[in-house]
Design a protein around this motif. Structure first.
Motif, PDB file in Angstrom:
ATOM      1  N   PHE A 257    -107.102 -13.017  46.930  1.00 21.76           N
ATOM      2  CA  PHE A 257    -106.203 -13.948  46.236  1.00 21.76           C
ATOM      3  C   PHE A 257    -104.773 -13.487  46.466  1.00 21.76           C
ATOM      4  CE2 PHE A 257    -110.258 -14.624  44.358  1.00 21.76           C
ATOM      5  CZ  PHE A 257    -110.281 -15.969  44.036  1.00 21.76           C
ATOM      6  N   ILE A 258    -104.051 -14.241  47.275  1.00 26.00           N
ATOM      7  CA  ILE A 258    -102.751 -13.769  47.749  1.00 26.00           C
ATOM      8  C   ILE A 258    -101.623 -14.721  47.354  1.00 26.00           C
ATOM      9  CG2 ILE A 258    -103.716 -12.486  49.693  1.00 26.00           C
ATOM     10  CD1 ILE A 258    -103.223 -14.884  51.467  1.00 26.00           C
ATOM     11  N   ALA A 259    -100.427 -14.157  47.371  1.00 22.59           N
ATOM     12  CA  ALA A 259     -99.241 -14.987  47.143  1.00 22.59           C
ATOM     13  C   ALA A 259     -98.833 -15.635  48.466  1.00 22.59           C
ATOM     14  CB  ALA A 259     -98.112 -14.126  46.611  1.00 22.59           C
ATOM     15  N   ALA A 260     -98.246 -16.818  48.381  1.00 28.54           N
ATOM     16  CA  ALA A 260     -97.733 -17.470  49.580  1.00 28.54           C
ATOM     17  C   ALA A 260     -96.633 -16.603  50.185  1.00 28.54           C
ATOM     18  CB  ALA A 260     -97.177 -18.850  49.216  1.00 28.54           C
ATOM     19  N   PRO A 261     -96.330 -16.782  51.484  1.00 29.18           N
ATOM     20  CA  PRO A 261     -95.254 -16.009  52.107  1.00 29.18           C
ATOM     21  C   PRO A 261     -93.967 -16.121  51.298  1.00 29.18           C
ATOM     22  CG  PRO A 261     -96.445 -17.273  53.764  1.00 29.18           C
ATOM     23  CD  PRO A 261     -96.999 -17.679  52.436  1.00 29.18           C
ATOM     24  N   GLY A 262     -93.309 -14.983  51.097  1.00 29.53           N
ATOM     25  CA  GLY A 262     -92.059 -14.996  50.335  1.00 29.53           C
ATOM     26  C   GLY A 262     -92.265 -15.046  48.836  1.00 29.53           C
ATOM     27  N   HIS A 263     -93.514 -14.956  48.423  1.00 34.93           N
ATOM     28  CA  HIS A 263     -93.836 -15.014  46.994  1.00 34.93           C
ATOM     29  C   HIS A 263     -94.567 -13.752  46.545  1.00 34.93           C
ATOM     30  CE1 HIS A 263     -92.965 -19.197  47.833  1.00 34.93           C
ATOM     31  NE2 HIS A 263     -93.077 -19.517  46.553  1.00 34.93           N
ATOM     32  N   LEU A 264     -94.673 -13.605  45.221  1.00 39.04           N
ATOM     33  CA  LEU A 264     -95.440 -12.530  44.610  1.00 39.04           C
ATOM     34  C   LEU A 264     -96.323 -13.121  43.519  1.00 39.04           C
ATOM     35  CD1 LEU A 264     -92.472 -10.014  44.267  1.00 39.04           C
ATOM     36  CD2 LEU A 264     -94.508  -9.646  45.695  1.00 39.04           C
ATOM     37  N   LEU A 265     -97.420 -12.419  43.235  1.00 30.78           N
ATOM     38  CA  LEU A 265     -98.220 -12.815  42.077  1.00 30.78           C
ATOM     39  C   LEU A 265     -97.772 -11.988  40.876  1.00 30.78           C
ATOM     40  CD1 LEU A 265    -101.858 -13.151  43.508  1.00 30.78           C
ATOM     41  CD2 LEU A 265    -100.124 -14.934  43.186  1.00 30.78           C
ATOM     42  N   LEU A 266     -97.562 -12.660  39.770  1.00 28.24           N
ATOM     43  CA  LEU A 266     -97.210 -11.987  38.515  1.00 28.24           C
ATOM     44  C   LEU A 266     -98.335 -12.255  37.530  1.00 28.24           C
ATOM     45  CD1 LEU A 266     -95.255 -10.607  36.488  1.00 28.24           C
ATOM     46  CD2 LEU A 266     -94.236 -12.856  36.103  1.00 28.24           C
ATOM     47  N   SER A 267     -98.983 -11.173  37.087  1.00 25.31           N
ATOM     48  CA  SER A 267    -100.058 -11.315  36.117  1.00 25.31           C
ATOM     49  C   SER A 267     -99.574 -10.808  34.773  1.00 25.31           C
ATOM     50  CB  SER A 267    -101.284 -10.525  36.579  1.00 25.31           C
ATOM     51  OG  SER A 267    -102.117 -10.256  35.468  1.00 25.31           O
ATOM     52  N   ALA A 268     -99.749 -11.606  33.738  1.00 26.32           N
ATOM     53  CA  ALA A 268     -99.316 -11.215  32.396  1.00 26.32           C
ATOM     54  C   ALA A 268    -100.478 -11.395  31.444  1.00 26.32           C
ATOM     55  CB  ALA A 268     -98.134 -12.074  31.955  1.00 26.32           C
ATOM     56  N   ASP A 269    -100.886 -10.324  30.779  1.00 24.20           N
ATOM     57  CA  ASP A 269    -102.019 -10.469  29.871  1.00 24.20           C
ATOM     58  C   ASP A 269    -101.690  -9.955  28.473  1.00 24.20           C
ATOM     59  OD1 ASP A 269    -102.443  -7.743  31.293  1.00 24.20           O
ATOM     60  OD2 ASP A 269    -103.709  -7.631  29.514  1.00 24.20           O
ATOM     61  N   PRO A 456     -91.508 -16.964  43.606  1.00 26.29           N
ATOM     62  CA  PRO A 456     -90.672 -16.646  44.772  1.00 26.29           C
ATOM     63  C   PRO A 456     -89.991 -15.297  44.534  1.00 26.29           C
ATOM     64  CG  PRO A 456     -90.247 -18.882  44.009  1.00 26.29           C
ATOM     65  CD  PRO A 456     -91.111 -18.237  42.969  1.00 26.29           C
ATOM     66  N   GLU A 457     -89.956 -14.467  45.567  1.00 23.92           N
ATOM     67  CA  GLU A 457     -89.435 -13.108  45.388  1.00 23.92           C
ATOM     68  C   GLU A 457     -88.096 -13.078  44.658  1.00 23.92           C
ATOM     69  OE1 GLU A 457     -89.460 -10.947  49.107  1.00 23.92           O
ATOM     70  OE2 GLU A 457     -91.547 -11.534  49.433  1.00 23.92           O
ATOM     71  N   GLY A 458     -87.235 -14.005  45.034  1.00 20.71           N
ATOM     72  CA  GLY A 458     -85.901 -14.006  44.455  1.00 20.71           C
ATOM     73  C   GLY A 458     -85.848 -14.352  42.979  1.00 20.71           C
ATOM     74  N   GLU A 459     -86.950 -14.901  42.479  1.00 17.96           N
ATOM     75  CA  GLU A 459     -86.957 -15.305  41.075  1.00 17.96           C
ATOM     76  C   GLU A 459     -87.558 -14.263  40.148  1.00 17.96           C
ATOM     77  OE1 GLU A 459     -88.795 -19.094  40.357  1.00 17.96           O
ATOM     78  OE2 GLU A 459     -87.354 -20.197  41.594  1.00 17.96           O
ATOM     79  N   LEU A 460     -88.133 -13.217  40.735  1.00 15.56           N
ATOM     80  CA  LEU A 460     -88.928 -12.281  39.926  1.00 15.56           C
ATOM     81  C   LEU A 460     -88.159 -11.737  38.726  1.00 15.56           C
ATOM     82  CD1 LEU A 460     -91.639 -10.857  39.608  1.00 15.56           C
ATOM     83  CD2 LEU A 460     -90.707  -8.963  40.959  1.00 15.56           C
ATOM     84  N   GLU A 461     -86.941 -11.286  38.959  1.00 14.09           N
ATOM     85  CA  GLU A 461     -86.196 -10.649  37.873  1.00 14.09           C
ATOM     86  C   GLU A 461     -85.901 -11.627  36.746  1.00 14.09           C
ATOM     87  OE1 GLU A 461     -85.919  -7.431  37.510  1.00 14.09           O
ATOM     88  OE2 GLU A 461     -87.079  -7.396  39.384  1.00 14.09           O
ATOM     89  N   ALA A 462     -85.754 -12.888  37.081  1.00 12.60           N
ATOM     90  CA  ALA A 462     -85.502 -13.892  36.041  1.00 12.60           C
ATOM     91  C   ALA A 462     -86.783 -14.284  35.315  1.00 12.60           C
ATOM     92  CB  ALA A 462     -84.863 -15.127  36.671  1.00 12.60           C
ATOM     93  N   VAL A 463     -87.866 -14.294  36.070  1.00 13.89           N
ATOM     94  CA  VAL A 463     -89.117 -14.803  35.509  1.00 13.89           C
ATOM     95  C   VAL A 463     -89.812 -13.786  34.608  1.00 13.89           C
ATOM     96  CG1 VAL A 463     -91.472 -15.507  36.157  1.00 13.89           C
ATOM     97  CG2 VAL A 463     -89.493 -16.544  37.289  1.00 13.89           C
ATOM     98  N   LYS A 464     -89.719 -12.512  34.975  1.00 13.15           N
ATOM     99  CA  LYS A 464     -90.412 -11.480  34.184  1.00 13.15           C
ATOM    100  C   LYS A 464     -90.087 -11.553  32.698  1.00 13.15           C
ATOM    101  CE  LYS A 464     -89.318  -7.881  36.589  1.00 13.15           C
ATOM    102  NZ  LYS A 464     -89.159  -6.545  37.222  1.00 13.15           N
ATOM    103  N   PRO A 465     -88.803 -11.475  32.313  1.00 10.21           N
ATOM    104  CA  PRO A 465     -88.509 -11.509  30.870  1.00 10.21           C
ATOM    105  C   PRO A 465     -88.869 -12.844  30.233  1.00 10.21           C
ATOM    106  CG  PRO A 465     -86.479 -11.534  32.170  1.00 10.21           C
ATOM    107  CD  PRO A 465     -87.590 -11.278  33.122  1.00 10.21           C
ATOM    108  N   LEU A 466     -88.794 -13.898  31.021  1.00 10.41           N
ATOM    109  CA  LEU A 466     -89.119 -15.222  30.482  1.00 10.41           C
ATOM    110  C   LEU A 466     -90.604 -15.312  30.126  1.00 10.41           C
ATOM    111  CD1 LEU A 466     -87.741 -17.955  29.946  1.00 10.41           C
ATOM    112  CD2 LEU A 466     -88.509 -18.679  32.220  1.00 10.41           C
ATOM    113  N   VAL A 467     -91.430 -14.811  31.028  1.00  5.77           N
ATOM    114  CA  VAL A 467     -92.879 -14.832  30.792  1.00  5.77           C
ATOM    115  C   VAL A 467     -93.215 -13.974  29.572  1.00  5.77           C
ATOM    116  CG1 VAL A 467     -95.109 -14.060  31.718  1.00  5.77           C
ATOM    117  CG2 VAL A 467     -93.508 -15.314  33.178  1.00  5.77           C
TER     118      VAL A 467
END
Length: 499
Positions: A257-269, A456-467
DNA sequence: GCGGTGGGCGCG
DNA sequence: AAAGCGCGCCCACCGC
C-alpha cells in the motif's frame, strides 16, 4: 463522474471493473441500526426511483439524495421520537460524501511487489505440502479441515483429549488446538506455517491485485455505512480494514500500500480510545486519573490490580493487564481470562474480582448497562445511537446462554459504538477542514480507530497539526482523546511523527 | 455453475 | 451450559 454514469455501467455489466461505489447503499438512518431496505420492506414507505419500486430494487438503487430525504419525511417522526435526528442530520448524512470521496480516491497498490511475494509464498507452500504429506504418510488436502482432522487424529493418532468437536462432528483443527498439539508431532509446526502462508496468499497477496481498477490503477474499497450493529463502518471488495499487521510476514503485505509519486501516507490513530470512553462513561476515578497522568494504561492497571509500584511492573504483569483491559469491554469471564493467559480459573476469577474492587465505577457501569438493556430494552452511545436487546426483556424466554451473550454485547455496544461516533465526527470535520484550506491531502482509509491520508509532500507540515487537532477535538472526553501519527512512503515503513 | 453453510482467521 | 465484542473473505463441502 456522476453517479448515474456509474450505475449505468454497473447495470450494463455488473461484473465489469467499474468504480462501483457500493457506498451507494448509503442511507444509514440510525433507526434501530437497521439498513434502510429493512424499513422499506415493512411497507412503511412506498417510494419509487426512476420508476422502480425501491422495495424490490437492490440497495444500490438507494443512491439518490433526493430519495433519501423523501424517505426521511416518513421516518422523521421516529427519528425525533428516538432522539436520533441529530445523529442522522449532523453525522450520518454529512458522512456520506466523505465516504464517497474516500472510495473515489482509493489507494495505490504496488502490484509488482505482490506478484513477487506470491511467487515466494507459492514456493514455500509447495515445500511445506510435500513435507506434510511425507510426515502424515499419504497425500491429502491440507486446506480441508475434515481431511486434516482425520490425518491428525486418526492416521497419526494424536491425542484428541479435550479437543472440541465442530458442528459437523470432526475434531477442530483451529490454531488454538494446533498450538496445544505442538509438542506431540513435528508436522504440527508445518501445518501452522502452511495455514498462515495460505491465508496470506489467497486473501491478500493474490486477491488484492485483482481488485485494482483499470481506469484509476488503484484499489477502491467500499465503506458500508449500514453494515454493523454498533455504528462502525465496514469495508469490502476489498476489505481494507483487516490488512495483516500482527505477524512479521503478514505485515509485509502493508508494503504494497503505497503513496502516489510525490506523496506520503499519514496514519493517525486514536490511542486506547475504547478505554478512554470506558473511563469517561463510567467516571471511574482511578481510570480517569491514569489517563490524565498520561500513564501507560496497561502498566497502570497491572500496578493497581496487583498492588505494586508502576515501575516494578514486569512484561508478564503488563501483558495480563492488557488482556483484562480489553476483556472488560467485552464482558469477559474468569474462564475466558484463564483461557487466554494460562492463569488457572481460580487465579483469573480472583484477578477480575480485584480489578473490579480497584475500579468500582467500571463494575457499576457493567451492572447499570445490563440493567438498562433489560429495563428499557436498549443501550446507547455517547451520541444516542441505539442497540436493542429483545432477548433481555423480562418476559423473554431466551435460553440463559443467549441472555448472557446479549449482556456481553450490551456491555460492549456503547463503548465500541461511541468510538465509531467519535471517529465519524472527526472524519466529517477533517474532510471540511482540508477543503476549506484548499489542501489536496485526503483521507483514503478508515480502520475503526485509525485514519490514513495521502498527503502531497509539500503539505505534510500543514496537514499534521490539522489532523491531530481535528481528531483529538472531535469529542470532549474526561479522559482526553490522544492521537498518534506515523508517516511513510508505504503502509509498512512508517516513522512516528509529532504534529 | 451457483448459492448457502461451516470452519477458520485476518483486522480493530 | 457457556465461557470476549464487532466485522469480511478464503476454502471446502453440499445440494441443486
Amino acid at each position: 463522474m456522476a453517479f448515474d454514469t456509474m450505475i449505468a455501467e454497473w447495470l450494463i455489466n455488473p461484473a465489469s471493473h467499474n468504480l462501483g461505489l457500493k457506498n451507494l447503499a448509503w442511507a444509514r438512518l440510525g433507526v434501530e441500526m437497521k439498513p434502510i431496505t429493512d424499513l422499506i420492506g415493512k411497507g412503511k414507505a412506498q417510494i419509487t426511483m426512476a420508476g422502480v419500486p425501491i422495495a424490490q430494487a437492490t440497495p444500490y438503487a438507494c443512491a439518490d439524495v433526493d430519495m433519501t430525504y423523501r424517505l426521511v419525511k416518513v421516518l422523521e417522526p421516529e427519528l425525533h421520537e428516538k432522539k436520533l435526528w441529530l445523529l442522522f442530520t449532523e453525522v450520518e448524512m454529512p458522512l456520506v460524501p466523505v465516504l464517497s470521496a474516500m472510495e473515489m480516491r482509493g489507494v495505490a497498490l504496488d502490484v509488482e511487489f505482490l506478484r513477487e511475494m506470491s511467487r515466494q509464498l507459492h514456493e514455500r507452500l509447495m515445500a511445506l505440502e510435500r513435507e506434510i504429506h511425507e510426515l502424515v504418510g499419504y497425500p491429502f488436502n491440507i486446506g480441508s479441515t475434515q481431511q486434516l482432522s482425520d490425518a491428525l487424529f486418526i492416521k497419526l493418532g494424536l491425542s484428541a483429549q479435550g479437543v472440541p468437536k465442530t458442528k459437523s462432528g470432526h475434531y477442530s483443527t483451529s490454531a488454538s488446538v494446533l498450538e496445544r498439539l505442538r509438542g506431540q508431532h513435528p508436522v504440527i509446526d508445518l501445518i501452522l506455517e502452511h495455514r498462515e502462508l495460505a491465508k496470506l496468499k489467497s486473501t491478500y497477496v493474490d486477491a488484492l491485485p485483482k481488485l485494482v481498477n483499470k481506469r484509476t490503477g488503484r484499489v477502491h474499497t467500499s465503506f458500508n455505512q449500514t453494515g454493523t450493529v454498533t455504528g462502525r463502518l465496514s469495508s469490502s471488495d476489498p476489505n481494507l480494514q483487516n490488512i495483516p499487521i500482527r505477524t512479521e510476514l503478514g505485515r509485509q503485505v502493508r508494503r504494497a500500500f503505497i503513496a502516489a509519486p510525490g506523496h506520503l501516507l499519514l496514519s493517525a490513530d486514536y490511542s486506547q480510545v475504547e478505554l478512554r470512553i470506558l473511563a469517561h462513561i463510567s467516571q471511574d476515578e482511578g481510570l480517569l486519573a491514569a489517563f490524565k497522568r498520561g500513564e501507560d494504561i496497561h502498566a497502570s492497571t497491572a500496578a493497581t490490580v496487583l498492588g505494586v509500584p508502576i515501575e516494578k511492573v514486569t512484561r508478564e504483569m503488563r501483558r495480563l493487564a492488557k488482556t483484562i483491559n480489553f476483556g472488560i469491554t467485552y464482558g469477559m469471564s474468569g474462564y475466558g481470562l484463564a483461557q487466554r493467559t494460562g492463569l488457572s480459573q481460580e487465579e483469573a476469577d480472583r484477578f477480575i474480582k480485584n480489578y473490579f474492587a480497584k475500579y468500582p465505577r467500571v463494575k457499576k457501569y457493567v451492572e447499570e448497562t445490563k440493567r438498562k438493556a433489560r429495563e428499557q430494552g436498549y443501550v446507547e452511545t455517547l451520541l444516542g445511537r441505539r442497540r436493542y436487546f429483545p432477548e433481555l426483556a423480562s418476559d423473554s424466554k431466551a435460553h440463559y446462554s443467549v441472555k448472557a451473550a446479549a449482556e456481553r454485547m450490551a456491555i460492549n455496544a456503547p463503548i465500541q459504538g461511541s468510538a465509531a461516533d467519535i471517529i465519524k465526527i472527526a472524519m466529517i470535520n477533517l474532510h471540511r477542514a482540508l477543503k476549506e484550506r484548499g489542501l489536496a491531502s485526503s483521507m483514503t482509509l478508515q480502520v475503526h480507530d485509525e485514519l490514513v491520508l495521502e498527503v502531497p509532500e509539500g503539505e505534510l507540515e500543514a496537514v499534521k497539526p490539522l489532523v491531530k487537532s481535528t481528531m483529538e477535538g472531535a469529542f470532549e472526553l474526561d479522559a482526553p482523546l490522544k492521537v498518534d501519527m506515523k508517516v511513510g512512503r508505504n503502509w509498512l515503513e512508517m516513522e512516528p511523527v509529532e504534529a
